[in-house]
Design an enzyme around this catalytic site. Structure first.
Site, short mmCIF file in Angstrom:
data_model
loop_
_atom_site.label_atom_id
_atom_site.label_comp_id
_atom_site.label_asym_id
_atom_site.label_seq_id
_atom_site.Cartn_x
_atom_site.Cartn_y
_atom_site.Cartn_z
N GLU A 159 27.60 49.97 45.68
CA GLU A 159 27.21 51.11 46.53
C GLU A 159 27.61 50.86 47.98
O GLU A 159 28.04 51.76 48.69
CB GLU A 159 25.70 51.34 46.46
N SER B 247 43.25 35.73 43.11
CA SER B 247 43.36 36.89 42.22
C SER B 247 44.74 37.03 41.59
O SER B 247 44.96 37.94 40.80
CB SER B 247 42.94 38.18 42.92
N HIS C 80 37.23 48.86 36.73
CA HIS C 80 37.87 47.56 36.97
C HIS C 80 37.43 47.00 38.32
O HIS C 80 37.05 45.84 38.44
CB HIS C 80 39.39 47.68 36.91
N SER C 81 37.50 47.83 39.34
CA SER C 81 37.07 47.44 40.69
C SER C 81 36.82 48.73 41.43
O SER C 81 36.96 49.83 40.87
CB SER C 81 38.16 46.63 41.39
C1 LIG Z 1 50.09 38.14 38.54
C2 LIG Z 1 49.27 39.38 38.68
N1 LIG Z 1 49.69 40.52 38.12
C3 LIG Z 1 48.96 41.65 38.25
C4 LIG Z 1 47.80 41.64 38.98
C5 LIG Z 1 47.00 42.92 39.12
N2 LIG Z 1 45.78 42.83 38.32
C6 LIG Z 1 44.61 42.44 38.85
S1 LIG Z 1 43.39 42.38 37.75
C7 LIG Z 1 44.39 42.89 36.50
C8 LIG Z 1 43.87 43.05 35.10
C9 LIG Z 1 43.33 41.80 34.53
O1 LIG Z 1 42.72 42.04 33.31
P1 LIG Z 1 41.91 40.94 32.56
O2 LIG Z 1 42.58 39.63 32.67
O3 LIG Z 1 41.62 41.45 31.20
O4 LIG Z 1 40.55 40.79 33.40
P2 LIG Z 1 39.38 41.85 33.62
O5 LIG Z 1 39.70 42.57 34.90
O6 LIG Z 1 39.35 42.74 32.44
O7 LIG Z 1 38.14 41.07 33.78
C10 LIG Z 1 45.68 43.12 36.98
C11 LIG Z 1 46.81 43.60 36.15
C12 LIG Z 1 47.40 40.42 39.56
N3 LIG Z 1 46.28 40.32 40.26
N4 LIG Z 1 48.14 39.30 39.41
#
Ligand SMILES: Cc1ncc(C[n+]2csc(CCOP(=O)(O)OP(=O)(O)O)c2C)c(N)n1
Ligand SMILES: [Mg+2]
Length: 447
Positions: free
Chosen positions: A123, A209, A338-339
């Protein structure tokens, strides 16, 4: 030979013994003896062309005379280990970890405190008070169940959605808030985006990240621990999406071949941002990959905190005593977006989310268990909800009142002595800030 034996003793490295070659001119005689492991099985082989068995160095197998491809789905699905059903009842009493009441209540309080902190910080971002946030809704069982099964000295490599692990280890609300607000109390000195926590004291490596970078790093750290004979393990968390990165392969393979005490903990929450698992991989999820690397593997119900606890505890015990990696695939569901940069309504239905939020949630399952034992009731719930909300709000308000870190800190902690190009950038920054000071709230930074 003696040197090899010493090396093996101290490093635990298995090596192939090549015996003296006495039969170079007679290939029908035994001339080499080899020892290697395939899928954890010790293969002992004497090279011998007179027997009709494969002698290839890369496999421990028999010949067949029928052309047949291995089907990826030979079994109907890797089963999901659980201890409690959705009503919070123990299914098989012999699997009940029989944790004492205080420990179970602590699990519940940590899971709900995390939930409350997530709600308030989410929030807060919507109100523009912090720049970014990612919630952990629905995955609390994977965090607390695994964190509780570790030794506090074990080293944690996280992705970004394992905040409960750090909370379980005792990271205070004030420091979570300081990090998200990038204030002067933040251990990272305000140099990371929110939710990128880290704590040297609590053996929690700072989050990066860039997906999956932690996986080979964690394998390397585990190799160090093995070489130091430190009786410690590494746990490496990642999402099923991150498991598609090449770094995941490198980490799995290094840890298996170097026989490292590591637990790979995959949170399979169904999505990598907007990409559902059905588009991420073929084959039976992440667990199916473990045997391919020769890694001991289990799939668990991540919404059952006791199943996660049992699996992690046993994996941790064996990883350290046997020096070998383990893979746990914890099946769960990402209930939140997701965020704060995402709107999941664009790619999944409200009904789907509601199912996991209302009918198969780790918090309600544990609460059912506690209620069934007479350990928790409506009165305790109300009191705890109020208290935890107050704790979070107090920490948040305190964090908001703190100054920002000194601006100079932008340039510290990478080089011992600032190189000339960064010195130049620093001077340019100060000139810019002086020239346009009306655009920068300089008074909120520590001097
Ligand atoms: C190398 C890289 N590629 C793409 C991203 C963008 N990105 C951030 S989170 C995410 C999804 C990750 O999914 P998952 O591993 O299943 O974790 P969750 O968010 O579901 O917990 C992506 C594609 C990134 N941070 N780093
Ligand atoms: Mg995911």
């Amino acid at each position: 030979m003696a040197a090899f034996r010493v090396l093996r003793k101290f490093c635990g490295i298995r090596y192939n013994v090549i015996c003296q070659n006495k039969g170079l001119n007679d290939f029908s005689r035994h001339f080499q003896y080899r020892e290697f492991r395939i899928n954890g099985v010790l293969c002992q082989q004497t090279l011998d062309s007179s027997t009709e068995r494969p002698q290839f160095p890369g496999a421990c197998a028999d010949f067949v005379d029928r052309l047949e491809f291995i089907q990826p789905n030979v079994i109907s699905g890797i089963p999901v280990y659980r201890v409690m059903n959705r009503q919070g009842q123990i299914i098989n009493p012999s699997e009940d970890p029989q944790l004492p009441k205080e420990m179970v209540v602590n699990f519940y309080q940590k899971m709900t405190l995390l939930n409350t902190m997530d709600r308030i910080l989410y929030e807060s971002q919507r109100q523009g008070r912090i720049s970014f946030y990612a919630t952990n809704f629905g995955e609390e069982g994977t965090h607390i169940g695994s964190a509780a099964a570790l030794d506090p000295n074990d080293l944690v490599f996280g992705q970004y959605r394992e905040v409960g692990v750090l909370m379980y280890r005792g990271f205070p609300l004030e420091l979570f808030m300081a990090q998200c607000h990038a204030n002067a109390d933040d251990l990272g000195k305000g140099r990371q985006m929110p939710v990128h926590y880290g704590s040297k004291d609590l053996n929690f490596v700072t989050i990066s990240s860039t997906l999956a970078t932690q996986i080979p790093q964690a394998a390397g750290a585990a190799y160090t621990m093995k070489r130091e004979n430190s009786n410690r393990a590494v746990i490496c968390y990642f999402g099923e999406g991150a498991a598609s990165e090449g770094d995941a392969h490198a980490g799995f393979n290094f840890s298996a071949t170097l026989e490292c005490p590591i637990i790979f903990f995959c949170r399979n929450n169904g999505y990598a941002i907007s990409t559902p698992t059905r588009e991420q991989y073929r084959g039976d999820g992440i667990a199916a990959r473990g045997p391919g690397y020769g890694i001991m593997t289990i799939r668990v119900d991540g919404n059952d905190v006791f199943a996660v606890y049992n699996a992690t505890k046993e994996a941790r015990r064996r990883a350290v005593t046997e020096n070998q990696p383990f893979l746990i695939e914890a099946m769960t569901y990402r209930v939140g977006h997701h965020s704060t940069s995402d709107d999941s309504l664009a790619y999944r239905s409200v009904d789907e989310v509601n199912y996991w939020d209302k009918q198969d949630h780790p918090i309600s399952r544990l609460r059912n268990y506690m209620t069934g034992r007479g350990w928790w009731g409506e009165e305790e719930e109300q009191a705890w909800r109020k208290e935890s909300q107050e704790q979070v709000m107090q920490a948040l308000e305190y964090a908001e009142r703190q100054p920002k870190p000194q601006i100079e800190l932008l340039f510290t902690d990478v080089y011992q002595e600032l190189p000339p190009h960064l010195e130049k950038q620093k001077q340019a920054m100060w000139r810019h800030l002086k020239q346009y000071k009306e655009h920068y709230p300089l008074s909120i930074y520590e001097k």
